[in-house]
Structure formats: structure tokens, C-alpha cells
Design a protein around this motif. Structure first.
Motif, PDB file in Angstrom:
ATOM      1  N   TYR A 185      50.235   7.102  62.104  1.00 34.25           N
ATOM      2  CA  TYR A 185      50.957   5.895  62.504  1.00 34.25           C
ATOM      3  C   TYR A 185      52.399   6.273  62.756  1.00 34.25           C
ATOM      4  CZ  TYR A 185      52.613   1.063  62.642  1.00 34.25           C
ATOM      5  OH  TYR A 185      53.170  -0.125  63.035  1.00 34.25           O
ATOM      6  N   VAL A 186      52.916   5.830  63.904  1.00 39.77           N
ATOM      7  CA  VAL A 186      54.260   6.179  64.343  1.00 39.77           C
ATOM      8  C   VAL A 186      55.136   4.935  64.248  1.00 39.77           C
ATOM      9  CG1 VAL A 186      55.645   7.146  66.213  1.00 39.77           C
ATOM     10  CG2 VAL A 186      53.242   7.829  65.962  1.00 39.77           C
ATOM     11  N   GLY A 187      56.252   5.030  63.532  1.00 38.86           N
ATOM     12  CA  GLY A 187      57.133   3.879  63.405  1.00 38.86           C
ATOM     13  C   GLY A 187      58.539   4.280  63.021  1.00 38.86           C
ATOM     14  N   ASP A 188      59.453   3.320  63.097  1.00 38.37           N
ATOM     15  CA  ASP A 188      60.874   3.575  62.845  1.00 38.37           C
ATOM     16  C   ASP A 188      61.359   3.027  61.511  1.00 38.37           C
ATOM     17  OD1 ASP A 188      62.641   0.786  63.532  1.00 38.37           O
ATOM     18  OD2 ASP A 188      60.580   0.851  64.247  1.00 38.37           O
ATOM     19  N   HIS A 189      60.491   2.410  60.733  1.00 39.40           N
ATOM     20  CA  HIS A 189      60.906   1.648  59.548  1.00 39.40           C
ATOM     21  C   HIS A 189      60.190   2.165  58.301  1.00 39.40           C
ATOM     22  CE1 HIS A 189      61.442  -1.864  56.918  1.00 39.40           C
ATOM     23  NE2 HIS A 189      62.403  -2.257  57.737  1.00 39.40           N
ATOM     24  N   PRO A 190      60.831   2.157  57.131  1.00 42.56           N
ATOM     25  CA  PRO A 190      60.127   2.540  55.904  1.00 42.56           C
ATOM     26  C   PRO A 190      58.838   1.755  55.685  1.00 42.56           C
ATOM     27  CG  PRO A 190      62.468   2.470  55.473  1.00 42.56           C
ATOM     28  CD  PRO A 190      62.273   1.934  56.872  1.00 42.56           C
ATOM     29  N   GLY A 191      58.793   0.503  56.144  1.00 41.84           N
ATOM     30  CA  GLY A 191      57.555  -0.266  56.035  1.00 41.84           C
ATOM     31  C   GLY A 191      56.425   0.350  56.828  1.00 41.84           C
ATOM     32  N   ASP A 192      56.758   1.066  57.903  1.00 42.27           N
ATOM     33  CA  ASP A 192      55.729   1.744  58.685  1.00 42.27           C
ATOM     34  C   ASP A 192      55.168   2.943  57.924  1.00 42.27           C
ATOM     35  OD1 ASP A 192      56.123  -0.045  60.804  1.00 42.27           O
ATOM     36  OD2 ASP A 192      57.753   1.171  61.619  1.00 42.27           O
ATOM     37  N   VAL A 193      56.012   3.575  57.129  1.00 38.69           N
ATOM     38  CA  VAL A 193      55.530   4.670  56.278  1.00 38.69           C
ATOM     39  C   VAL A 193      54.551   4.116  55.244  1.00 38.69           C
ATOM     40  CG1 VAL A 193      56.207   6.451  54.627  1.00 38.69           C
ATOM     41  CG2 VAL A 193      57.652   5.982  56.624  1.00 38.69           C
ATOM     42  N   ARG A 194      54.892   2.975  54.673  1.00 42.00           N
ATOM     43  CA  ARG A 194      53.981   2.343  53.711  1.00 42.00           C
ATOM     44  C   ARG A 194      52.658   1.983  54.379  1.00 42.00           C
ATOM     45  NH1 ARG A 194      58.209  -2.011  52.245  1.00 42.00           N
ATOM     46  NH2 ARG A 194      56.391  -3.242  51.583  1.00 42.00           N
ATOM     47  N   ALA A 195      52.728   1.514  55.619  1.00 38.89           N
ATOM     48  CA  ALA A 195      51.501   1.188  56.352  1.00 38.89           C
ATOM     49  C   ALA A 195      50.619   2.412  56.512  1.00 38.89           C
ATOM     50  CB  ALA A 195      51.856   0.613  57.719  1.00 38.89           C
ATOM     51  N   ALA A 196      51.224   3.539  56.879  1.00 41.68           N
ATOM     52  CA  ALA A 196      50.452   4.773  57.046  1.00 41.68           C
ATOM     53  C   ALA A 196      49.794   5.185  55.741  1.00 41.68           C
ATOM     54  CB  ALA A 196      51.366   5.885  57.567  1.00 41.68           C
ATOM     55  N   ARG A 197      50.520   5.028  54.632  1.00 41.51           N
ATOM     56  CA  ARG A 197      49.953   5.402  53.327  1.00 41.51           C
ATOM     57  C   ARG A 197      48.712   4.564  53.013  1.00 41.51           C
ATOM     58  NH1 ARG A 197      51.711   9.317  53.899  1.00 41.51           N
ATOM     59  NH2 ARG A 197      53.628  10.279  53.181  1.00 41.51           N
ATOM     60  N   VAL A 198      48.799   3.256  53.236  1.00 41.02           N
ATOM     61  CA  VAL A 198      47.647   2.390  52.967  1.00 41.02           C
ATOM     62  C   VAL A 198      46.458   2.801  53.820  1.00 41.02           C
ATOM     63  CG1 VAL A 198      46.785   0.020  53.234  1.00 41.02           C
ATOM     64  CG2 VAL A 198      49.004   0.430  52.165  1.00 41.02           C
ATOM     65  N   ALA A 199      46.716   3.207  55.055  1.00 44.71           N
ATOM     66  CA  ALA A 199      45.641   3.578  55.979  1.00 44.71           C
ATOM     67  C   ALA A 199      45.123   4.986  55.750  1.00 44.71           C
ATOM     68  CB  ALA A 199      46.139   3.446  57.419  1.00 44.71           C
ATOM     69  N   GLY A 200      45.780   5.760  54.899  1.00 50.75           N
ATOM     70  CA  GLY A 200      45.399   7.159  54.714  1.00 50.75           C
ATOM     71  C   GLY A 200      45.693   7.987  55.945  1.00 50.75           C
ATOM     72  N   ALA A 201      46.748   7.608  56.675  1.00 48.57           N
ATOM     73  CA  ALA A 201      47.101   8.270  57.927  1.00 48.57           C
ATOM     74  C   ALA A 201      48.389   9.069  57.761  1.00 48.57           C
ATOM     75  CB  ALA A 201      47.290   7.220  59.029  1.00 48.57           C
ATOM     76  N   VAL A 202      48.622   9.999  58.660  1.00 49.67           N
ATOM     77  CA  VAL A 202      49.866  10.749  58.669  1.00 49.67           C
ATOM     78  C   VAL A 202      50.995   9.805  59.081  1.00 49.67           C
ATOM     79  CG1 VAL A 202      51.118  12.695  59.687  1.00 49.67           C
ATOM     80  CG2 VAL A 202      48.652  12.889  59.253  1.00 49.67           C
ATOM     81  N   ALA A 203      52.070   9.781  58.310  1.00 46.85           N
ATOM     82  CA  ALA A 203      53.216   8.923  58.593  1.00 46.85           C
ATOM     83  C   ALA A 203      54.217   9.678  59.461  1.00 46.85           C
ATOM     84  CB  ALA A 203      53.880   8.478  57.297  1.00 46.85           C
ATOM     85  N   VAL A 204      54.362   9.224  60.708  1.00 45.19           N
ATOM     86  CA  VAL A 204      55.269   9.867  61.661  1.00 45.19           C
ATOM     87  C   VAL A 204      56.442   8.923  61.897  1.00 45.19           C
ATOM     88  CG1 VAL A 204      55.523  10.846  63.976  1.00 45.19           C
ATOM     89  CG2 VAL A 204      53.328  11.041  62.764  1.00 45.19           C
TER      90      VAL A 204
END
Length: 243
Positions: free
Chosen positions: A170-189
Motif C-alpha cells: 500500500y502506497v500512501g503519504d500519511h502515517p495512517g496509510d502505514v497503519r492500513a498496510a499493517r492491518v492488511a499484512g502488506a508492505v508499507a510504501v
């Protein structure tokens, strides 16, 4: 002959996708929508006598609309916050959409997963109908299927949607996007095109931070190769050194 113990054994979990399914945030990740967001918020709040400057809006980029309204107009009762958020959604197509611009590399980034047999999805905090309008205005709507576009989600709720899509990153510009990637078990970009710099994104737990989407296809090639190689070879090793 199969023994009773073998028949009672649970089936192994399905393997993770062998191709990249990449989620993208919208505002300040795929598109620069800052001017339109600020203009719409200023118009919305001015109707109730609250006046804010464009620079007041920037720190709230990427957050849910209700939190932005509450932050810019502290002390506003919850029911009025909801009404102001609804008014913003009404005004945004005329005041916010015309000013959006795709970031350099956005179209190529959305198209890149398909070259590796995968696909892109867009998961945003923006109101879903407005997500579709922004993608169309920025010339990006042809790069993602309508059913792979979701809005009105933030942080962990984004992650649940990404998990259902089978997202590998998951690619995003916000710390909330990092949290989203963690929930999804995805690489946080992380990308530094929004209000949060590389240090903030790394501090939030991003696996890799890119300066912009122009760098994404090269990173994706390593991510796709790691997926194809199998679970044992996946992880942070498929990302370039953060910069």
C-alpha cells in the motif's frame, strides 16, 4: 489409505498472491489536491463564520473529513461537524475537483502492477463519489477498475478493505496509510509528497520511503520478483534503501 488423523487435519491456509496487488492512497499520493481541498474547506467553514487560511489546512492533509472540520473549527458540536462535512462533500465537485493534478509518475505507477500480472486498487479517505471524479479529472480513471476504487475509509478501515483485495503493498503519504498496510499484512510504501517527511513516515513504520511515484516502478520490480520467489524471500529485502 488416508488415516483419520489426516482427514481431521485442517487444510493449509491459502498462499499469498504471487503477483503484486498494490493499493494507492489518493490525495497527496496520486494527486496534488491541496488547493481544491483548502478552497472547499474555506468555503464550507465561511458559511458558518469560521475563516481559515490555506496553510491552516495543510497539516490535516490525508485525515478523515470530520476530523479536519473538528480541528479547524474546535468546539463545534458533533452534529454540526457532520452537517459541515456533508456540505463539504456537496461543494467539492465544483470547488475542489477542477484544481487536482496527477503527480509525475502517477499514471505509470497505477499501470505498473499489470505489467507483472497484478493490478492496482485505490483506497482513500475521500468520499467515494468524489474519488471517482478526482481520478477522472486527473486522467487516471482508466488505470484502475471502478470496482477497485473505495473511499470513506481511513487507517485501519483502509487496511480491512486492502486485505479483502489481497493487497501485497500500500502506497500512501500519511502515517495512517502505514497503519492500513499493517492491518492488511502488506508492505508499507511511503511517499513524501504530502505533509509528512521521510523521517515521520519511517517513524510510523513504513518499510520503504520513496521521494515520489517516479521511483515506484523500479521498486515494484523487486517486490514482484520477491513475490514470485515465494514467502521465504519476501519482506523488506524487496525494497530499495530508503532515501
Amino acid at each position: 489409505m488416508t488415516s483419520p488423523a489426516e482427514t481431521d487435519r485442517p487444510a493449509p491456509p491459502p498462499s499469498a498472491p504471487a503477483v503484486p496487488v498494490v493499493g494507492f492512497d489518493l490525495d497527496m499520493t496520486l494527486v496534488d489536491s491541496s488547493e481544491g481541498i483548502a478552497a472547499t474547506l474555506r468555503a464550507t467553514l465561511a458559511e458558518v463564520g469560521v475563516h481559515v487560511a490555506p496553510e491552516d489546512v495543510w497539516p490535516y492533509a490525508g485525515m478523515p473529513l470530520e476530523l479536519i472540520v473538528a480541528g479547524l473549527a474546535p468546539g463545534t458540536p458533533a452534529d454540526r461537524v457532520e452537517r459541515l462535512a456533508a456540505r463539504y462533500k456537496e461543494l467539492y465537485p465544483s470547488l475542489g475537483v477542477p484544481g487536482v493534478r496527477a503527480y509525475p509518475g502517477a499514471a505509470a505507477a497505477l499501470a505498473a502492477p499489470a505489467a507483472h500480472g497484478g493490478r492496482s486498487v485505490v483506497v482513500s479517505a475521500k468520499h467515494t463519489p468524489n474519488v471517482h471524479q478526482v481520478l477522472a479529472a486527473a486522467g487516471l480513471d482508466g488505470a484502475v477498475r471502478p470496482e477497485d476504487v473505495a473511499g470513506d475509509l481511513f487507517a485501519e478501515l483502509k487496511g480491512e478493505r486492502l486485505a479483502r483485495a489481497g493487497a501485497t503493498a500500500y502506497v500512501g503519504d500519511h502515517p495512517g496509510d502505514v497503519r492500513a498496510a499493517r492491518v492488511a499484512g502488506a508492505v508499507a510504501v511511503g511517499v513524501t509528497t504530502g505533509a509528512h517527511d521521510a523521517a515521520a513516515l519511517r517513524g510510523a513504520g513504513a518499510d520503504v520511503v520513496l521521494g515520489g511515484l517516479e521511483d515506484f516502478p523500479a521498486w515494484l520490480a523487486s517486490h514482484a520478483a520477491a513475490l514470485a520467489a515465494g514467502p521465504a524471500d519476501r519482506g523488506e529485502g524487496d525494497a530499495p534503501a530508503p532515501r
